[in-house]
Scaffold this motif. Structure first.
Motif, PDB file in Angstrom:
ATOM      1  N   PHE A 147      26.166  30.852   0.649  1.00  0.00           N
ATOM      2  CA  PHE A 147      26.984  29.640   0.626  1.00  0.00           C
ATOM      3  C   PHE A 147      27.598  29.423  -0.757  1.00  0.00           C
ATOM      4  O   PHE A 147      28.748  28.965  -0.866  1.00  0.00           O
ATOM      5  CB  PHE A 147      26.124  28.435   1.008  1.00  0.00           C
ATOM      6  N   GLY A 148      26.858  29.755  -1.810  1.00  0.00           N
ATOM      7  CA  GLY A 148      27.438  29.655  -3.144  1.00  0.00           C
ATOM      8  C   GLY A 148      28.621  30.585  -3.326  1.00  0.00           C
ATOM      9  O   GLY A 148      29.659  30.195  -3.876  1.00  0.00           O
ATOM     10  N   PHE A 152      32.694  29.732  -4.077  1.00  0.00           N
ATOM     11  CA  PHE A 152      33.485  30.397  -5.111  1.00  0.00           C
ATOM     12  C   PHE A 152      34.737  31.029  -4.519  1.00  0.00           C
ATOM     13  O   PHE A 152      35.826  30.964  -5.109  1.00  0.00           O
ATOM     14  CB  PHE A 152      32.644  31.465  -5.812  1.00  0.00           C
ATOM     15  N   GLN A 153      34.609  31.640  -3.364  1.00  0.00           N
ATOM     16  CA  GLN A 153      35.764  32.278  -2.740  1.00  0.00           C
ATOM     17  C   GLN A 153      36.825  31.252  -2.341  1.00  0.00           C
ATOM     18  O   GLN A 153      38.023  31.441  -2.583  1.00  0.00           O
ATOM     19  CB  GLN A 153      35.329  33.065  -1.511  1.00  0.00           C
ATOM     20  N   LEU A 154      36.399  30.137  -1.734  1.00  0.00           N
ATOM     21  CA  LEU A 154      37.346  29.092  -1.351  1.00  0.00           C
ATOM     22  C   LEU A 154      37.998  28.468  -2.582  1.00  0.00           C
ATOM     23  O   LEU A 154      39.201  28.145  -2.566  1.00  0.00           O
ATOM     24  CB  LEU A 154      36.629  28.022  -0.528  1.00  0.00           C
ATOM     25  N   LEU A 155      37.209  28.302  -3.648  1.00  0.00           N
ATOM     26  CA  LEU A 155      37.766  27.733  -4.875  1.00  0.00           C
ATOM     27  C   LEU A 155      38.812  28.660  -5.480  1.00  0.00           C
ATOM     28  O   LEU A 155      39.878  28.209  -5.924  1.00  0.00           O
ATOM     29  CB  LEU A 155      36.636  27.470  -5.865  1.00  0.00           C
ATOM     30  N   ALA A 156      38.542  29.967  -5.498  1.00  0.00           N
ATOM     31  CA  ALA A 156      39.509  30.921  -6.032  1.00  0.00           C
ATOM     32  C   ALA A 156      40.789  30.934  -5.198  1.00  0.00           C
ATOM     33  O   ALA A 156      41.899  31.029  -5.742  1.00  0.00           O
ATOM     34  CB  ALA A 156      38.891  32.315  -6.075  1.00  0.00           C
ATOM     35  N   HIS A 157      40.648  30.797  -3.888  1.00  0.00           N
ATOM     36  CA  HIS A 157      41.834  30.785  -3.026  1.00  0.00           C
ATOM     37  C   HIS A 157      42.679  29.543  -3.285  1.00  0.00           C
ATOM     38  O   HIS A 157      43.904  29.633  -3.432  1.00  0.00           O
ATOM     39  CB  HIS A 157      41.390  30.835  -1.568  1.00  0.00           C
ATOM     40  N   GLU A 158      42.040  28.376  -3.329  1.00  0.00           N
ATOM     41  CA  GLU A 158      42.793  27.141  -3.541  1.00  0.00           C
ATOM     42  C   GLU A 158      43.432  27.114  -4.923  1.00  0.00           C
ATOM     43  O   GLU A 158      44.561  26.617  -5.086  1.00  0.00           O
ATOM     44  CB  GLU A 158      41.865  25.932  -3.351  1.00  0.00           C
ATOM     45  N   ALA A 159      42.746  27.641  -5.929  1.00  0.00           N
ATOM     46  CA  ALA A 159      43.340  27.704  -7.268  1.00  0.00           C
ATOM     47  C   ALA A 159      44.541  28.634  -7.287  1.00  0.00           C
ATOM     48  O   ALA A 159      45.557  28.351  -7.944  1.00  0.00           O
ATOM     49  CB  ALA A 159      42.290  28.162  -8.278  1.00  0.00           C
ATOM     50  N   GLU A 399      41.152  37.236  -0.136  1.00  0.00           N
ATOM     51  CA  GLU A 399      39.717  37.118  -0.325  1.00  0.00           C
ATOM     52  C   GLU A 399      39.304  37.776  -1.633  1.00  0.00           C
ATOM     53  O   GLU A 399      39.785  38.855  -1.974  1.00  0.00           O
ATOM     54  CB  GLU A 399      38.979  37.765   0.844  1.00  0.00           C
ATOM     55  N   VAL A 400      38.417  37.109  -2.314  1.00  0.00           N
ATOM     56  CA  VAL A 400      37.942  37.574  -3.617  1.00  0.00           C
ATOM     57  C   VAL A 400      36.466  37.919  -3.482  1.00  0.00           C
ATOM     58  O   VAL A 400      35.650  37.034  -3.249  1.00  0.00           O
ATOM     59  CB  VAL A 400      38.140  36.503  -4.701  1.00  0.00           C
TER      60      VAL A 400
END
Length: 433
Positions: A147-148, A152-159, A399-400
């Motif tokens: 989940f962590g 991080f992946q969702l945050l990188a995408h939105e940024a 995806e990161v």
């Protein structure tokens, strides 16, 4: 010679008689219905683990046959309900396109099935409780870490979306070339494949949009969140989150994934090899270290969640967070609470099975029964918090991988420290001039 042989025979007979009369671990004798099963003093860890499965079932069927029937009937209902909800959820997730997020969703959705099966298996006999509890703890660590990485992946995408083309996602280093690119003979070794150094540099560059995205909310008290430091919020000034905080979150999640299996192996080894005093001492250290590593991982997850939940509103991260944490916190507390109340004789004798199990074993038994019950609600919340619709609405999402995010954060922190050292050195030289 005959006298010596007779003396040797008599010595062997006495030695064998002393061996048969040696003190043994707890023995649970078979008792008739309505009788009280007397439990001898526990002389070792095996006795402390409780009776064997055969002795356990013999005592249950004579002392409380209707209670054990109700327990297993209810467990069968819990297992069927949890597995049906969980496999239906997994089927919906597998219909989506293969992606890293789908892998994360599948891994998290399996948590309810793992917990209900291990909890039901631990009810067969008290001596297997340690093994099944270890499996639950290991999978809990896997889910929290997953989940962590998902956050991080969702945050990188939105940024990256907010940067609107100024930032290039790290995964583009592995992207296929455009369709109109002329095909050329592939050399060996391939020269077009980016090296890990170039990928790491690009990953470090992408941390600037991510940190700027978090900083757009303004300065905050990021570390003063539950379960640590929440009462110290009035004493801390707001500040901006930097790469050091995110690296701390990654390391805290990693220590949970690493230490949980290590501690589990140590406690199983101690259970099978140590005597009672050393085992109980090791068990105290195991409980304390397990609680500390769990609370540290929860704190890191709270830090990341509170720093990003407003930025990731469209992903409903608050529902995802509650779907995972509400049950893990309940499970973390209920076993300790049951162990405390089972010490009271009036409370312990009110529970079915008190004639067959010691207080701590009885607490573990009913705690695992509650885990099987709670797994049904866990499956429902996981299906609600991690729906398959999340995977279908963002088909073109970049995806990161988690390893690139970690490399980027470490590179960004190193460059920031190097820049700070150069600035301090330049300031000292100017002051000396």
């Amino acid at each position: 010679d005959q006298d010596r042989q007779g003396a040797a025979v008599e010595e062997r007979r006495v030695r064998h008689q002393h061996w048969r009369q040696r003190p043994r671990p707890t023995q649970y004798r078979r008792c008739g219905r309505g009788e009280s099963c007397e439990m001898l003093e526990e002389l070792g860890p095996i006795g402390g683990l409780g009776p064997s499965a055969n002795e356990f079932w013999a005592c249950w069927t004579t002392q409380a046959p209707y209670a054990i029937g109700a327990v297993w009937l209810s467990c069968a209902i819990f297992v069927i309900a949890t597995l049906s909800i969980g496999f239906k959820h997994e089927q919906q997730l597998r219909m989506a396109e293969p992606s890293l997020r789908r892998l994360y969703y599948l891994r998290i959705s399996a948590m309810s099935r793992v917990f209900v099966l291990t909890a039901t298996a631990s009810l067969i006999g008290p001596r297997g409780w340690t093994l099944w509890a270890v499996i639950q703890k290991i999978y809990e660590a896997v889910v929290i870490s997953t989940f962590g990485h998902l956050l991080f992946q969702l945050l990188a995408h939105e940024a990256s979306v907010k940067a609107s083309g100024t930032a290039v996602a790290p995964s583009e280093a592995f992207a296929d070339p455009p369709a109109d690119t002329p095909s050329l003979p592939t050399p060996f070794p391939p020269t077009g494949t980016p090296s890990w150094g170039s990928v790491a540099e690009r990953s470090a560059e992408q941390m600037h949009p991510m940190l700027a995205f978090i900083a757009s909310q303004g300065p905050r008290r990021h570390l003063t969140v539950p379960p640590f430091c929440c009462l110290a919020a009035p004493c801390v000034k707001p500040y901006y989150m930097d790469s050091n905080h995110l690296v701390f979150v990654l390391l805290a999640l990693r220590q949970f994934v690493v230490l949980t299996p290590v501690l589990s192996v140590v406690i199983i080894w101690g259970t099978l090899t140590l005597n009672a005093p050393h085992y109980h001492l090791l068990n105290i250290f195991y409980i304390v270290l397990t609680k500390l590593t769990t609370i540290l991982a929860l704190w890191a997850l709270f830090i990341l969640f509170w720093a990003t939940h407003e930025l990731l509103t469209q992903w409903h991260t608050h529902i995802k967070f509650l779907a995972i944490k509400i049950f893990l916190i309940v499970i973390l507390l209920q076993d300790s609470v049951l162990e405390k109340i089972m010490v009271v004789d009036i409370v312990r004798t009110s529970f079915p099975g008190h004639q067959c199990l010691a207080a701590h074993n009885l607490a573990h038994f009913w705690s695992e029964w509650l885990v099987a019950l709670e797994a049904v609600g866990m499956a429902v919340l996981l299906r609600w918090g991690f729906p398959a619709s999340d995977l279908g609405g963002h088909a073109g999402m970049k995806e990161v991988p988690g390893v690139l995010i970690e490399i980027g954060l470490l590179r960004h922190r190193s460059s920031s420290l190097a820049t700070a050292r150069l600035t301090d050195r330049a300031g000292i030289e100017v002051a000396s001039v």
